[in-house]
Structure formats: structure tokens, C-alpha cells
Design a protein around this motif. Structure first.
Motif, PDB file in Angstrom:
ATOM      1  N   UNK B  23      91.613 -79.856 -31.642  1.00  0.00           N
ATOM      2  CA  UNK B  23      90.164 -80.138 -32.241  1.00  0.00           C
ATOM      3  C   UNK B  23      89.650 -81.470 -32.092  1.00  0.00           C
ATOM      4  N   UNK B  24      90.689 -82.545 -32.298  1.00  0.00           N
ATOM      5  CA  UNK B  24      90.220 -83.871 -32.278  1.00  0.00           C
ATOM      6  C   UNK B  24      89.802 -84.207 -30.689  1.00  0.00           C
ATOM      7  N   UNK B  27      86.639 -82.648 -29.454  1.00  0.00           N
ATOM      8  CA  UNK B  27      85.356 -83.053 -30.251  1.00  0.00           C
ATOM      9  C   UNK B  27      84.995 -84.235 -29.335  1.00  0.00           C
ATOM     10  N   UNK B  28      85.907 -84.828 -28.987  1.00  0.00           N
ATOM     11  CA  UNK B  28      85.857 -85.956 -28.315  1.00  0.00           C
ATOM     12  C   UNK B  28      85.121 -85.730 -26.812  1.00  0.00           C
ATOM     13  N   UNK B  31      81.573 -84.652 -26.608  1.00  0.00           N
ATOM     14  CA  UNK B  31      80.518 -85.457 -26.856  1.00  0.00           C
ATOM     15  C   UNK B  31      80.427 -86.296 -25.861  1.00  0.00           C
ATOM     16  N   UNK B  32      81.709 -86.836 -25.193  1.00  0.00           N
ATOM     17  CA  UNK B  32      81.503 -87.706 -24.026  1.00  0.00           C
ATOM     18  C   UNK B  32      81.432 -87.195 -22.695  1.00  0.00           C
ATOM     19  N   UNK B  41      73.925 -80.575 -29.794  1.00  0.00           N
ATOM     20  CA  UNK B  41      74.771 -81.261 -30.375  1.00  0.00           C
ATOM     21  C   UNK B  41      76.032 -80.311 -30.901  1.00  0.00           C
ATOM     22  N   UNK B  42      77.132 -80.509 -30.573  1.00  0.00           N
ATOM     23  CA  UNK B  42      78.316 -79.426 -30.928  1.00  0.00           C
ATOM     24  C   UNK B  42      79.183 -80.092 -32.028  1.00  0.00           C
ATOM     25  N   UNK B  43      79.238 -79.188 -32.869  1.00  0.00           N
ATOM     26  CA  UNK B  43      80.374 -79.482 -33.867  1.00  0.00           C
ATOM     27  C   UNK B  43      81.407 -78.574 -34.175  1.00  0.00           C
ATOM     28  N   UNK B  44      82.809 -78.989 -33.984  1.00  0.00           N
ATOM     29  CA  UNK B  44      83.724 -77.939 -33.961  1.00  0.00           C
ATOM     30  C   UNK B  44      84.374 -77.829 -35.134  1.00  0.00           C
ATOM     31  N   UNK B  62      76.160 -75.504 -33.486  1.00  0.00           N
ATOM     32  CA  UNK B  62      75.316 -76.321 -32.732  1.00  0.00           C
ATOM     33  C   UNK B  62      74.192 -77.094 -33.533  1.00  0.00           C
TER      34      UNK B  62
END
Lengths: 120, 141
Positions: B23-24, B27-28, B31-32, B41-44, B62
Motif C-alpha cells: 500500500x505504501x 501510493x508513492x 503519485x510520482x 488524484x488516487x487514494x489507496x 478517486x
């Protein structure tokens, strides 16, 4: 505490994998109010949940309204799972959201990381 | 003592540790590294990994801007799944890199909706109580 009458404010949503902190400041950057998952009463792994972030946003929105905030600019920092729910809750709290910006700091390949983070 | 050790192992098993790390890293990466105009913009919100660590189901939400829709963003993510898996393999030292599949997480919006419904119902109840309390006072007076 004296209530500040600030119609336009900035909401800084700082999310990490352990916690969510929301700070409302005026356009200059001076803090009006803040809250976090730990401040609400959550402990440990419950602090990084989207529900905790939602409650943080509710708490902060209530205090911000008491200080006369009507328009918000939102700045999101971090990769945590609470950012979406915090953002939606702030939008649902009858604020006029003028801008949403992602301000997560990224190095342009900066300093050397500790050994643990340099595996490959 | 043995039961306590087994319970501790089950509560914090290898799959849950790996899923947290995935997950971590995801997420990185999202975004990058992923720059698809279809994806907002995505949120896990969570990752489910099979016991053999071969498949991972990633729950995402999203923040869509303008013409972007959740379906398009999900399609964009799933089309980039192979690339994301390669980046995940570089970021994490795993024998088997899980094959990633993205799913839209509806629990967040549903939870918000239910929370608002409950708050609205509680507020109405309070108002009714206050109103009935005032009516009683008037009748007594």
C-alpha cells in the motif's frame, strides 16, 4: 479564546500512514485551528483510517465556522489513506472550496537516504 | 504461551505486513510515476493479498477533475497495472511480485452518506424533543 473573523482560509491536510492532521490557517499562514486523529481520541492503528480522518475534518470544520471561515483553499500533503475522506468531509461541510492543490514535497533526487530505504 | 504466540502470528501475519508495505509503495508510485490524464488524484484505501502473495486487489478512490470519471480512471489504472507491477518489483524486495488489480472502493462514499443520514436523523429527533419540551412548558404555564 477570541474568535478571529477570517472569511477565507487555507486547510492543510497532512496525511501519513500513521496519522491525519488538519490545520486551518489564514491566507498568510497563521493558524486558526487544528485537529488530528490522536487529538480526537483514536490511538494506534485506528488513527490512520479514513473514518478517523472524516471525524478530524468534522471537528476542524466546526471550529473554523465559529471563526467565520466561509471559503477554503485546500492543500493536501502526504500519501496516507485519510486524504480523500477528509477532503470529502470538508466539501460536505458547507464551505466554498476555491482550490484543491497537492503539495506533497518531493526531492529532485536530494539527500542520501538511510540504509533501510536504499535497498535497490 | 503457545496459543498466545499463534494468535500473535495470525493477527500480524506476513500477508498483512506485505499488504501494508505494498500500500505504501503503491501510493508513492501512483503519485510520482503514473502520469495518465485519465487518472485523477488516487487514494489507496486498502490492499488485499492472497496467501501465496501472487495476487493483490487494491481498493482505490478517486478525486476526479473536470471530465474525468471514476470508470475512466479505473480503466487507466488497470491498463497501467503491468507497468506499476514492474515498479513495485523494483521498490520491494520480494520473491514473487503480486499481480495488481485495481477496484473502486465504494465503502467511503457509502459511509459518508450513511453518516450524514444518521446525523440528520439524530438532529431531527433532538429538534422534536426540544419542541415537545417547549410545548409541555407552555401547557403547564
Amino acid at each position: 479564546k477570541a474568535k478571529k473573523n477570517v472569511p477565507s482560509a487555507i486547510a492543510h491536510i497532512h496525511t501519513t500512514f500513521n496519522n491525519t492532521i488538519i490545520t486551518i490557517t489564514d491566507m498568510k499562514g497563521d493558524t486558526i485551528c487544528w485537529s488530528s486523529s490522536g487529538a480526537i481520541g483514536f490511538k494506534g492503528s485506528k488513527k490512520n483510517t479514513p473514518y478517523a480522518a472524516q471525524l478530524v475534518a468534522q471537528t476542524v470544520a466546526k471550529t473554523a465556522k465559529e471563526n467565520g471561515v466561509k471559503t477554503l483553499t485546500i492543500r493536501i500533503k502526504g500519501f496516507g489513506p485519510g486524504k480523500d475522506s477528509a477532503l470529502r468531509q470538508l466539501q460536505a461541510s458547507d464551505f466554498e472550496v476555491s482550490e484543491i492543490r497537492n503539495v506533497t514535497s518531493l526531492p529532485h533526487n536530494g539527500v542520501r537516504k538511510p540504509k533501510k530505504f536504499r535497498r535497490r | 504461551m503457545m496459543n498466545k504466540e499463534i494468535k500473535m502470528a495470525k493477527e500480524y501475519s506476513r500477508t498483512s505486513r506485505v499488504s501494508q508495505q505494498v500500500q505504501k509503495e503503491l501510493a508513492r508510485i501512483l503519485q510520482q510515476e503514473v502520469k495518465d490524464p485519465r487518472i485523477g488524484m488516487v487514494t489507496i484505501s486498502g490492499v488485499d493479498i492472497t496467501r501465496d502473495l501472487a495476487y493483490a486487489k487494491v481498493f482505490v478512490t478517486f478525486l476526479t477533475i473536470g471530465d474525468q470519471t471514476n470508470e475512466e480512471s479505473l480503466e487507466g489504472l488497470n491498463s497501467a497495472a503491468g507497468y506499476i507491477r514492474r515498479l513495485l518489483g523494483k521498490a520491494m524486495r520480494l520473491r514473487i511480485v503480486p499481480a495488481v488489480r485495481f477496484c473502486f472502493d465504494e465503502t467511503l462514499t457509502e459511509g459518508l452518506r450513511l453518516s450524514e443520514l444518521v446525523s440528520g436523523a439524530v438532529k431531527k429527533d433532538r429538534e422534536k424533543l426540544l419542541a415537545s419540551g417547549r410545548k409541555e412548558d407552555e401547557d403547564n404555564a
